[in-house]
Design a protein around this motif. Structure first.
Motif, short mmCIF file in Angstrom:
data_model
loop_
_atom_site.label_atom_id
_atom_site.label_comp_id
_atom_site.label_asym_id
_atom_site.label_seq_id
_atom_site.Cartn_x
_atom_site.Cartn_y
_atom_site.Cartn_z
N MET B 1 -21.72 51.78 57.55
CA MET B 1 -22.30 53.00 58.13
C MET B 1 -21.68 53.28 59.47
SD MET B 1 -26.34 53.42 57.52
CE MET B 1 -26.90 51.73 57.61
N ASN B 2 -21.40 54.54 59.75
CA ASN B 2 -20.95 54.87 61.09
C ASN B 2 -22.15 55.24 61.97
OD1 ASN B 2 -21.69 57.52 60.64
ND2 ASN B 2 -19.64 58.18 60.05
N VAL B 3 -21.87 55.54 63.24
CA VAL B 3 -22.95 55.78 64.19
C VAL B 3 -23.87 56.90 63.73
CG1 VAL B 3 -23.44 56.06 66.62
CG2 VAL B 3 -21.21 55.30 65.92
N GLN B 4 -23.22 58.00 63.30
CA GLN B 4 -24.03 59.17 62.93
C GLN B 4 -24.98 58.84 61.80
OE1 GLN B 4 -24.08 61.81 64.67
NE2 GLN B 4 -22.38 61.22 65.99
N GLU B 5 -24.49 58.09 60.80
CA GLU B 5 -25.35 57.75 59.66
C GLU B 5 -26.49 56.84 60.10
OE1 GLU B 5 -21.94 58.05 56.17
OE2 GLU B 5 -22.48 56.11 57.05
N LYS B 6 -26.16 55.85 60.92
CA LYS B 6 -27.21 54.96 61.42
C LYS B 6 -28.27 55.75 62.15
CE LYS B 6 -24.43 50.79 62.18
NZ LYS B 6 -23.85 49.93 63.22
N PHE B 7 -27.79 56.68 62.99
CA PHE B 7 -28.72 57.48 63.78
C PHE B 7 -29.62 58.29 62.88
CE2 PHE B 7 -29.61 61.52 66.01
CZ PHE B 7 -30.38 61.02 67.04
N ARG B 8 -29.05 58.89 61.85
CA ARG B 8 -29.85 59.72 60.95
C ARG B 8 -30.90 58.89 60.22
NH1 ARG B 8 -25.29 62.15 58.21
NH2 ARG B 8 -24.20 62.88 60.07
N TRP B 9 -30.50 57.72 59.75
CA TRP B 9 -31.47 56.85 59.07
C TRP B 9 -32.60 56.44 60.02
CZ3 TRP B 9 -32.57 55.99 54.25
CH2 TRP B 9 -31.58 56.21 53.27
N GLU B 180 -18.64 52.30 70.85
CA GLU B 180 -19.04 53.70 70.66
C GLU B 180 -20.51 53.82 70.28
OE1 GLU B 180 -16.80 55.78 71.66
OE2 GLU B 180 -15.56 53.98 71.96
N GLN B 181 -21.18 52.68 70.12
CA GLN B 181 -22.53 52.74 69.56
C GLN B 181 -23.60 52.32 70.57
OE1 GLN B 181 -22.82 51.06 65.65
NE2 GLN B 181 -20.65 51.28 65.25
N ASN B 182 -23.21 52.27 71.86
CA ASN B 182 -24.16 51.78 72.86
C ASN B 182 -25.45 52.59 72.94
OD1 ASN B 182 -22.77 49.55 73.63
ND2 ASN B 182 -21.62 50.58 75.25
N LEU B 183 -25.35 53.89 72.62
CA LEU B 183 -26.57 54.70 72.64
C LEU B 183 -27.60 54.17 71.64
CD1 LEU B 183 -25.34 58.36 73.07
CD2 LEU B 183 -27.19 57.32 74.36
N ILE B 242 -28.63 48.40 63.32
CA ILE B 242 -28.16 49.38 64.32
C ILE B 242 -27.66 48.67 65.57
CG2 ILE B 242 -29.69 51.22 63.52
CD1 ILE B 242 -31.36 50.70 66.08
N THR B 243 -27.67 47.32 65.57
CA THR B 243 -27.25 46.57 66.76
C THR B 243 -26.01 45.75 66.44
OG1 THR B 243 -28.44 44.56 66.20
CG2 THR B 243 -29.69 46.28 67.31
N PRO B 244 -25.41 45.12 67.46
CA PRO B 244 -24.31 44.20 67.16
C PRO B 244 -24.82 42.81 66.78
CG PRO B 244 -24.53 44.48 69.54
CD PRO B 244 -25.56 45.35 68.90
N PHE B 245 -26.12 42.62 66.60
CA PHE B 245 -26.70 41.30 66.37
C PHE B 245 -26.85 41.00 64.88
CE2 PHE B 245 -29.33 43.09 70.05
CZ PHE B 245 -28.36 42.81 70.98
N SER B 246 -26.94 39.69 64.56
CA SER B 246 -27.35 39.30 63.21
C SER B 246 -28.88 39.45 63.14
CB SER B 246 -26.96 37.84 62.96
OG SER B 246 -27.82 37.00 63.72
N PRO B 247 -29.46 39.42 61.93
CA PRO B 247 -30.93 39.56 61.84
C PRO B 247 -31.67 38.55 62.71
CG PRO B 247 -29.95 39.74 59.67
CD PRO B 247 -28.84 39.39 60.60
#
Lengths: 198, 314
Positions: B1-9, B180-183, B242-247
């Motif tokens: 998923m890119n940022v936009q898709e993550k944001f929409r979900w 690019e996903q810090n927001l 939506i984060t750079p972390f593992s679960p």
């Protein structure tokens, strides 16, 4: 009066000027709002706290020596439609209250600071006699005591920028009229009505 | 998923949650109305309405980008600082330091984020602001309660400007593959903090009995903290994508956010009560003031920022 809406918005943003109608409701009757005076923002804050419809027919009384020149005069004339009063006895001819009385006679309400000058303290000092004379001449006008809270902290005497604190404007119960009351007793009672709102 | 898709979900999920909350609130409101109304339910519905507005503002920021986000938080800081100073007694001699705080230090702190100048951002208020404020107060010449007055202004600046500015400062992080996903990371922080607040409130109302600090905050209960905190942590873990972390990392981060937010709410509640108030202000209907909503953010944001920076930046 094109300046009045942006001006009101700016005052709202800067100092809140939230009205608290404690002793009366906003009404289009003939009124003299009188308040403690600690800051150059006072006139604007009280005027902004009124609903726009009342603002249009309420004239803040402003000292000519301060509000009468330059940008301030523009604000006073085009922004809050001030009524100028000459504080300097040497410069005035005739009755200094005449323009105020004329406005009341036209049915316009007034905003008045009866101490005549700003104070460093929040609570008002002794009142000058103008309020008494107007009250005698216009017995039908309601005298509304108003307490301006926090403005002495936002922009105290001698400073030029307001700190954006939340300031409130408290409207009290109309001052009752007593028959045959002496001037000093009346002025002290009027002052106490403002103090009671503090 | 890119940022936009993550944001929409993410926004879709939040909207669905709010729709459910609004429906429940509406039904509870109808039931309460038949029994003569309930202040708690009215407050609940006011809170839900305010939530819609807050989520809309956050979403708008995301769509408008970095500058809008920084400006939004600067404005939030202005309101929070205003509430703090309004409740704090100040004297004539504090006027100059306060003017400098509102018109110079606060914008400067947010400008440093916009300018990507992390090194100065991190020390600007705690070092230079800290040193400047007593000097300005001293210049005014009033020594009455000098230390108390200076401390209160410094404290207000630290909590309402410095700490809160750590939320948009997440935009400065350089996590590999996530720049690019810090927001999203910022929305993640806000979401976990606010969900934790809401869930602690709900669990507390439903099951809460034993109060954690009755004198400080009557609404903080053991059941509320444990139940609400655990739920918020679980949701935080489930949002790992939506984060750079593992679960597991996301769960641990959420637990820290929940704990820091809880402690922040507790500490600021004590400050508020010490100043003799129940709410910081009245600008957000049902919630009180700006600072009532941001008290937990101000403690959670710096901790979350520094943990992420320490463990995830190369």
């Amino acid at each position: 009066m094109w300046l009045s809406y942006p001006l009101a918005l700016l005052v709202r943003v800067l100092v809140g000027a939230q009205p608290r109608w404690i002793g009366c409701r906003p009404a289009p009757t003939l009124r003299i709002y009188y308040a403690n005076h600690t800051s150059h923002m006072d006139t604007l804050a009280l005027w902004c706290a009124l609903p726009a419809a009342l603002r249009a027919r309420t004239r803040p009384v402003a000292a000519k020596d301060y509000w009468g020149h330059g940008v301030r005069a523009l604000l006073a004339r085009r922004g809050f439609n001030a009524l100028f009063i000459e504080r300097d006895a040497g410069r005035r001819d005739g009755d200094p209250l005449a323009p105020l009385a004329a406005a009341l006679a036209r049915g316009e309400s007034l905003i008045l600071f009866p101490e005549g000058t700003r104070r460093a303290q929040a609570l008002p000092g002794p009142f000058k006699s103008g309020l008494f004379h107007l009250a005698m001449r216009f017995p039908e006008a309601e005298l509304i005591p108003v307490y301006l809270d926090n403005l002495h902290r936002s922009m105290p005497k001698g400073t030029f920028l307001p700190v954006p604190l939340t300031c409130s404007v408290r409207f009290g119960t109309p001052l009752a009229r007593c028959a045959d009351e002496a001037k000093d007793a009346f002025l002290e009672r009027a002052r106490q009505a403002v103090v009671a709102l503090a | 998923m890119n940022v936009q898709e993550k944001f929409r979900w993410l926004m879709g999920g939040i909207a669905a949650l709010l729709v459910v909350a609004s429906l429940i609130g509406w039904m509870l409101g109808r039931r309460a109305a038949r029994r003569g109304g309930s202040a708690t339910i009215d407050n609940l519905n006011a809170r839900i309405r305010a939530w819609w507005v807050m989520v809309a503002v956050i979403a708008a920021c995301f769509l408008l980008g970095r500058t809008a986000t920084i400006v939004l938080f600067a404005v939030a800081s202005v309101f929070a600082l205003r509430e703090f100073i309004t409740l704090t007694p100040t004297r004539r001699g504090d006027h100059l330091p306060l003017v400098v705080c509102f018109y110079l230090l606060l914008p400067a702190q947010y400008w440093l984020i916009a300018d990507d100048w992390y090194n100065l951002f991190a020390v600007f208020l705690p070092v230079y602001g800290f040193l400047l404020l007593p000097v300005l107060t001293a210049l005014a010449g009033d020594t009455e309660q000098f230390l108390e007055r200076v401390t209160k202004v410094q404290w207000g600046m630290m909590v309402t400007v410095y700490c809160i500015s750590y939320a948009p400062a997440l935009l400065l992080l350089r996590v590999p593959g996530f720049r690019e996903q810090n927001l999203l990371l910022m929305i993640y922080l806000l979401l976990v903090v606010q969900l934790s607040d809401v869930l602690q409130y709900v669990f507390g109302k439903l099951f809460g009995r034993r109060r954690i600090a009755p004198n400080v905050s009557p609404s903080k209960t053991v059941a509320g903290f444990v139940g609400g905190g655990a739920c918020a942590t679980a949701i935080g873990a489930a949002l790992w994508w939506i984060t750079p972390f593992s679960p597991w990392q996301a769960g641990a981060m959420s637990a820290v956010i929940v704990l820091a937010g809880f402690l922040g709410g507790l500490a600021l509640s004590a400050v508020k009560r010490g100043l003799g108030a129940k709410d910081w202000g009245s600008m957000i209907e049902g919630h009180g003031g700006m600072l009532d909503r941001l008290d937990s953010v101000s403690f959670a944001a710096p901790v979350f920022f520094h943990l992420t920076r320490y463990f995830f930046e190369p």
